[in-house]
Design an enzyme around this catalytic site. Sequence first.
Site, mmCIF file in Angstrom:
data_model
loop_
_atom_site.group_PDB
_atom_site.id
_atom_site.type_symbol
_atom_site.label_atom_id
_atom_site.label_comp_id
_atom_site.label_asym_id
_atom_site.label_seq_id
_atom_site.Cartn_x
_atom_site.Cartn_y
_atom_site.Cartn_z
ATOM 1 N N HIS A 163 37.568 45.590 35.220
ATOM 2 C CA HIS A 163 38.795 45.023 34.390
ATOM 3 C C HIS A 163 38.236 44.240 32.981
ATOM 4 O O HIS A 163 37.026 43.869 33.248
ATOM 5 C CB HIS A 163 39.306 43.869 35.131
ATOM 6 C CG HIS A 163 40.713 43.410 34.224
ATOM 7 N ND1 HIS A 163 40.729 42.425 33.475
ATOM 8 C CD2 HIS A 163 42.137 43.731 34.417
ATOM 9 C CE1 HIS A 163 41.550 42.117 33.048
ATOM 10 N NE2 HIS A 163 42.612 42.860 33.718
ATOM 11 N N ASP A 194 34.946 40.357 42.270
ATOM 12 C CA ASP A 194 36.534 39.939 41.453
ATOM 13 C C ASP A 194 37.255 40.308 42.481
ATOM 14 O O ASP A 194 37.402 41.694 42.627
ATOM 15 C CB ASP A 194 36.515 40.884 40.006
ATOM 16 C CG ASP A 194 37.769 40.906 39.773
ATOM 17 O OD1 ASP A 194 38.576 40.527 40.392
ATOM 18 O OD2 ASP A 194 38.040 41.474 38.569
ATOM 19 N N GLN A 213 42.532 41.972 42.912
ATOM 20 C CA GLN A 213 43.020 43.079 43.747
ATOM 21 C C GLN A 213 43.051 43.254 45.175
ATOM 22 O O GLN A 213 43.601 43.848 45.947
ATOM 23 C CB GLN A 213 43.021 44.292 43.207
ATOM 24 C CG GLN A 213 43.560 44.482 41.587
ATOM 25 C CD GLN A 213 44.946 44.309 41.286
ATOM 26 O OE1 GLN A 213 45.717 44.662 42.202
ATOM 27 N NE2 GLN A 213 45.310 44.053 40.076
ATOM 28 N N LYS A 243 48.700 37.170 41.784
ATOM 29 C CA LYS A 243 48.833 38.548 42.615
ATOM 30 C C LYS A 243 48.918 38.424 44.020
ATOM 31 O O LYS A 243 49.077 39.458 44.651
ATOM 32 C CB LYS A 243 47.493 39.052 42.138
ATOM 33 C CG LYS A 243 47.366 39.483 40.726
ATOM 34 C CD LYS A 243 46.213 40.608 40.372
ATOM 35 C CE LYS A 243 45.738 40.488 39.107
ATOM 36 N NZ LYS A 243 46.697 40.989 37.994
ATOM 37 N N CYS A 289 43.771 47.266 31.139
ATOM 38 C CA CYS A 289 42.878 46.423 30.821
ATOM 39 C C CYS A 289 41.260 47.011 31.096
ATOM 40 O O CYS A 289 40.485 46.097 31.577
ATOM 41 C CB CYS A 289 42.846 44.941 31.400
ATOM 42 S SG CYS A 289 44.452 44.017 30.633
#
Length: 402
Positions: A119, A196, A199, A222, A360
Amino acid sequence: MNDSIRAQFPILHQSVNGKPLIYFDNAATSQKPLAVINAIKDYYEQYNSNIHRGAHHLAQLATEKYENARTAVAQHINASEHEINFVRGTTEAVNLVATSYGRKFIKAGDEIIVSEMEHHSNIVPWQMLCEEKRATLRVIPINDAGEIIFEEYLKLLSEKTKIVSIAYISNAIGSIHPVKEVISEAHKVGAVVFIDGAQALPHKKVDVKDLDCDFLGFSGHKVFAGTGIGILYGKAELLEAMNPYMGGGEMIKSVSFAGTTYNDLPFKFEAGTPHIEGGISLGAAINYINEIGLDKIASYEDELLAYGTEKFLEVEGLRIVGTAKNKASVISFLVNNIHMNDIGILLNEQGIAIRIGHHCCQPLMDRLKIEGTCRASFAFYNTKEEIDATVNALKRIVKRLS
Ligand code: C6P
């Protein structure tokens, strides 16, 4: 998963353009259960107050709830409470590490590694740091299925590598990266690793000790909590060694014009009045998903992914972008020469919410030689019936536009 779970999400029970809403944009932001909505409501109705400083009842209650949320997050990812820093989201977590760790420890000639499918928020902060320090950003290439090429990663690693930063799960195409192996190889050359987790946290159990990651960032919105709140986890010894990211109230022990001493972790990285109800909502969300059980959530979403993959491929001319062996519940797709914008608009007319565009991840789209994709991303409150309805709508669109 059953109706009682859907009943916990009031937003799902509405019509959009005269059709029942089908919300397949969970990778962008997930919907909120009553447990989270009520936690925010209770904060404003019962104990709205600033935290960590008031001597009065409301302030004590707000502080307790906020700190309970930190404890819930720490337990959830197997960290210590002082390693849990509340931030605005994944983007701020990356920027905090790039700034506070990077400015102090990166020098000219050092290398930072990211993957080709990150991203933008896991690319740009590192580019900015590299520019400032005259360091080099190296990129792990991917194969056509959307998996990182591990041998190429190994070739990039050297004593120059100081940071490796990679998503656990790709937002654009759902690939799950072998982050444990990525981390252990990075550690062999003495690099620190930022994961990261934006997700990953909504879909799977993440244990920072088991992974042995040095930093982990994720976003509350999220993971079924409110917006504007997220977490930066860092190993205590690294956070201790870093300079504060922002100066202000809360992050100090004492201030004088002769000099300032900084507060202990985690407050050193939490200048100013925080997003109190956001933190509380995150605690409520974590408790909520743990009540359902992440194993149960993950296996149901795997079922949705397998079912959805088979069904989506029934649509004439539909191609799934991202076919990694290890995938989360994201189906990115294109249909023949029908523009993704048209698909997005026409599905919306049927009450179906997907995301279209580059998500993104422009470097990933460049690598795949496409402008973007249509992305349907599932959560545990979605159903096979919703997949069927979407596939039928897609079939009608293909008929109409081909
Ligand atoms: N992805 C999507 O639709 P923030 O905006 O800070 O909450 O999260 C940024 C971010 C970082 N990493 C990954 C892997 C992400 O998926 C995201 C956010 C959304 O895919 C919005 S672009």
